[in-house]
Design an enzyme around this catalytic site. Structure first.
Site, PDB file in Angstrom:
ATOM      1  NE  ARG A 126      43.589  37.626  46.355  1.00 31.88           N
ATOM      2  CZ  ARG A 126      42.524  37.259  47.067  1.00 31.88           C
ATOM      3  NH1 ARG A 126      41.353  37.848  46.850  1.00 31.88           N
ATOM      4  NH2 ARG A 126      42.622  36.332  47.987  1.00 31.88           N
ATOM      5  NE  ARG A 146      42.471  32.675  52.141  1.00 24.61           N
ATOM      6  CZ  ARG A 146      43.042  33.354  51.138  1.00 24.61           C
ATOM      7  NH1 ARG A 146      44.290  33.132  50.810  1.00 24.61           N
ATOM      8  NH2 ARG A 146      42.345  34.243  50.469  1.00 24.61           N
ATOM      9  CE  LYS A 177      34.656  36.672  49.689  1.00 20.65           C
ATOM     10  NZ  LYS A 177      35.495  35.553  49.189  1.00 20.65           N
ATOM     11  NE  ARG A 186      35.565  34.328  55.292  1.00 19.97           N
ATOM     12  CZ  ARG A 186      36.071  35.231  54.448  1.00 19.97           C
ATOM     13  NH1 ARG A 186      35.613  36.455  54.430  1.00 19.97           N
ATOM     14  NH2 ARG A 186      37.028  34.888  53.612  1.00 19.97           N
ATOM     15  NE  ARG A 232      44.405  38.539  50.870  1.00 20.92           N
ATOM     16  CZ  ARG A 232      43.128  38.187  50.902  1.00 20.92           C
ATOM     17  NH1 ARG A 232      42.245  38.860  50.171  1.00 20.92           N
ATOM     18  NH2 ARG A 232      42.721  37.192  51.646  1.00 20.92           N
TER      19      ARG A 232
HETATM   20  P1  ADP Z   1      37.700  37.373  46.700  1.00 17.04           P
HETATM   21  O1  ADP Z   1      37.373  38.781  47.113  1.00 17.04           O
HETATM   22  O2  ADP Z   1      36.493  36.503  46.605  1.00 17.04           O
HETATM   23  O3  ADP Z   1      38.768  36.772  47.563  1.00 17.04           O
HETATM   24  P2  ADP Z   1      38.941  38.596  44.339  1.00 17.04           P
HETATM   25  O4  ADP Z   1      37.887  39.499  43.795  1.00 17.04           O
HETATM   26  O5  ADP Z   1      40.075  39.231  45.063  1.00 17.04           O
HETATM   27  O6  ADP Z   1      38.281  37.415  45.224  1.00 17.04           O
HETATM   28  O7  ADP Z   1      39.502  37.726  43.108  1.00 17.04           O
HETATM   29  C1  ADP Z   1      40.548  36.771  43.289  1.00 17.04           C
HETATM   30  C2  ADP Z   1      41.470  36.769  42.074  1.00 17.04           C
HETATM   31  O8  ADP Z   1      40.786  36.206  40.959  1.00 17.04           O
HETATM   32  C3  ADP Z   1      41.937  38.151  41.630  1.00 17.04           C
HETATM   33  O9  ADP Z   1      43.265  38.036  41.157  1.00 17.04           O
HETATM   34  C4  ADP Z   1      40.961  38.523  40.499  1.00 17.04           C
HETATM   35  O10 ADP Z   1      41.561  39.387  39.542  1.00 17.04           O
HETATM   36  C5  ADP Z   1      40.679  37.165  39.885  1.00 17.04           C
HETATM   37  N1  ADP Z   1      39.308  37.021  39.382  1.00 17.04           N
HETATM   38  C6  ADP Z   1      38.159  37.505  39.912  1.00 17.04           C
HETATM   39  N2  ADP Z   1      37.098  37.139  39.174  1.00 17.04           N
HETATM   40  C7  ADP Z   1      37.589  36.379  38.144  1.00 17.04           C
HETATM   41  C8  ADP Z   1      37.006  35.702  37.007  1.00 17.04           C
HETATM   42  N3  ADP Z   1      35.673  35.725  36.820  1.00 17.04           N
HETATM   43  N4  ADP Z   1      37.825  35.032  36.180  1.00 17.04           N
HETATM   44  C9  ADP Z   1      39.156  34.991  36.398  1.00 17.04           C
HETATM   45  N5  ADP Z   1      39.777  35.612  37.417  1.00 17.04           N
HETATM   46  C10 ADP Z   1      39.009  36.306  38.279  1.00 17.04           C
HETATM   47  P1  ADP Z   2      39.228  35.774  50.937  1.00 17.38           P
HETATM   48  O1  ADP Z   2      37.777  35.787  50.661  1.00 17.38           O
HETATM   49  O2  ADP Z   2      40.088  35.980  49.747  1.00 17.38           O
HETATM   50  O3  ADP Z   2      39.637  34.577  51.768  1.00 17.38           O
HETATM   51  P2  ADP Z   2      39.047  37.981  52.883  1.00 17.38           P
HETATM   52  O4  ADP Z   2      39.801  39.214  52.608  1.00 17.38           O
HETATM   53  O5  ADP Z   2      37.568  38.036  52.857  1.00 17.38           O
HETATM   54  O6  ADP Z   2      39.655  36.946  51.857  1.00 17.38           O
HETATM   55  O7  ADP Z   2      39.479  37.372  54.301  1.00 17.38           O
HETATM   56  C1  ADP Z   2      40.836  37.205  54.655  1.00 17.38           C
HETATM   57  C2  ADP Z   2      40.913  36.560  56.036  1.00 17.38           C
HETATM   58  O8  ADP Z   2      40.331  37.447  57.009  1.00 17.38           O
HETATM   59  C3  ADP Z   2      40.142  35.261  56.203  1.00 17.38           C
HETATM   60  O9  ADP Z   2      40.908  34.126  55.811  1.00 17.38           O
HETATM   61  C4  ADP Z   2      39.846  35.257  57.705  1.00 17.38           C
HETATM   62  O10 ADP Z   2      40.992  34.892  58.469  1.00 17.38           O
HETATM   63  C5  ADP Z   2      39.581  36.735  57.984  1.00 17.38           C
HETATM   64  N1  ADP Z   2      38.141  37.109  57.818  1.00 17.38           N
HETATM   65  C6  ADP Z   2      37.602  37.969  56.917  1.00 17.38           C
HETATM   66  N2  ADP Z   2      36.285  38.075  57.086  1.00 17.38           N
HETATM   67  C7  ADP Z   2      35.955  37.249  58.117  1.00 17.38           C
HETATM   68  C8  ADP Z   2      34.728  36.890  58.752  1.00 17.38           C
HETATM   69  N3  ADP Z   2      33.554  37.407  58.368  1.00 17.38           N
HETATM   70  N4  ADP Z   2      34.792  35.977  59.767  1.00 17.38           N
HETATM   71  C9  ADP Z   2      35.947  35.443  60.180  1.00 17.38           C
HETATM   72  N5  ADP Z   2      37.132  35.727  59.630  1.00 17.38           N
HETATM   73  C10 ADP Z   2      37.149  36.626  58.599  1.00 17.38           C
END
Ligand code: ADP
Ligand code: ADP
Length: 200
Positions: A117, A156, A8, A83, A145
């Site tokens: 990541r 998660r 994302k 979410r 993280r």
């Molecule tokens: P999110 O915001 O959904 O949690 P991130 O954008 O932080 O996800 O991506 C999670 C990890 O996966 C990061 O280390 C990123 O560099 C990697 N990543 C994102 N998209 C891809 C992809 N299409 N293929 C492989 N790795 C990816």
């Molecule tokens: P990722 O998509 O990689 O799990 P985010 O950075 O979006 O990571 O979220 C990290 C954490 O923050 C989640 O596991 C949750 O605890 C909290 N969080 C983020 N966005 C929301 C949301 N919209 N509702 C509830 N909890 C949230």
């Protein structure tokens, strides 16, 4: 919307470039609150570290305040929000959602993406040890993280399947959902995201 670690944040950068709309990431906002030690950060800490969702009313309050900022007046890109169905219902009362892009990635691949990541604390850029390595000169400052552990990923993913996945149908029924295959490379997924944005 997408499971944790699906890409994302990575693809949000692309959508911000394409649309000029600011990214509103609830995860980033919560992490800032946590590192600044604000009341919100204290409240959210235990939920985030154990991989549970932060309570809906806290998130809805946060979004309500964020959307009052002047830069949000022409629309925003939500990243990681809504979410839950309750959050989506609250959002309907606040503003109109034009499109929801869902990035689909299976759980096994999610674990690989999350474990590798790394974040650059200076720029906020997201890297991956294998799939998107950072330049050599910034390697020393990269951070992982605290919730990016194999154990926390499971809870998660569980929260995603139980609480967030049903939102796909909810937006689908409203004709707002575009699902894309997130299993390709960052560039390949970026191309799918670009064409999805161009259809809006
Ligand atoms: P999110 O915001 O959904 O949690 P991130 O954008 O932080 O996800 O991506 C999670 C990890 O996966 C990061 O280390 C990123 O560099 C990697 N990543 C994102 N998209 C891809 C992809 N299409 N293929 C492989 N790795 C990816
Ligand atoms: P990722 O998509 O990689 O799990 P985010 O950075 O979006 O990571 O979220 C990290 C954490 O923050 C989640 O596991 C949750 O605890 C909290 N969080 C983020 N966005 C929301 C949301 N919209 N509702 C509830 N909890 C949230």
């Amino acid at each position: 919307m997408a499971p944790p670690g699906a890409g994302k944040g990575t693809q949000a950068t692309k959508i911000v470039e394409l649309t000029g709309k600011p990214q509103v990431s609830t995860g980033d906002m919560l992490r800032s609150a946590l590192s600044e030690g604000t009341e919100l950060g204290v409240e959210a800490k235990a939920f985030m570290e154990s991989g549970k969702l932060v309570p809906d009313e806290v998130i809805i309050g946060l979004i309500r305040e964020r959307l009052k900022q002047p830069d949000a007046s022409n629309g925003v890109l939500f990243d990681g929000f809504p979410r839950t169905i309750l959050q989506a219902e609250a959002l309907e009362e606040i503003t109109k959602v034009s499109t929801v892009i869902s990035i689909e990635v299976p759980d096994d691949e999610i674990v690989n993406r999350i474990i590798g990541r790394r974040m650059d604390p200076v720029t906020g850029d997201i890297f991956h040890v294998t799939f998107n390595p950072a330049p050599e000169e910034i390697q020393d400052r990269l951070v992982q993280r605290k919730d990016d552990t194999e154990e926390t990923v499971r809870s998660r993913l569980d929260a995603y399947h139980k609480q967030t996945k049903p939102l796909g149908n909810w937006y689908g029924e409203r004709g707002l959902l575009i699902s894309i295959d997130g299993t390709g490379s960052i560039l390949e997924v970026g191309a799918l995201v670009t064409s999805a944005v161009n259809t809006v």
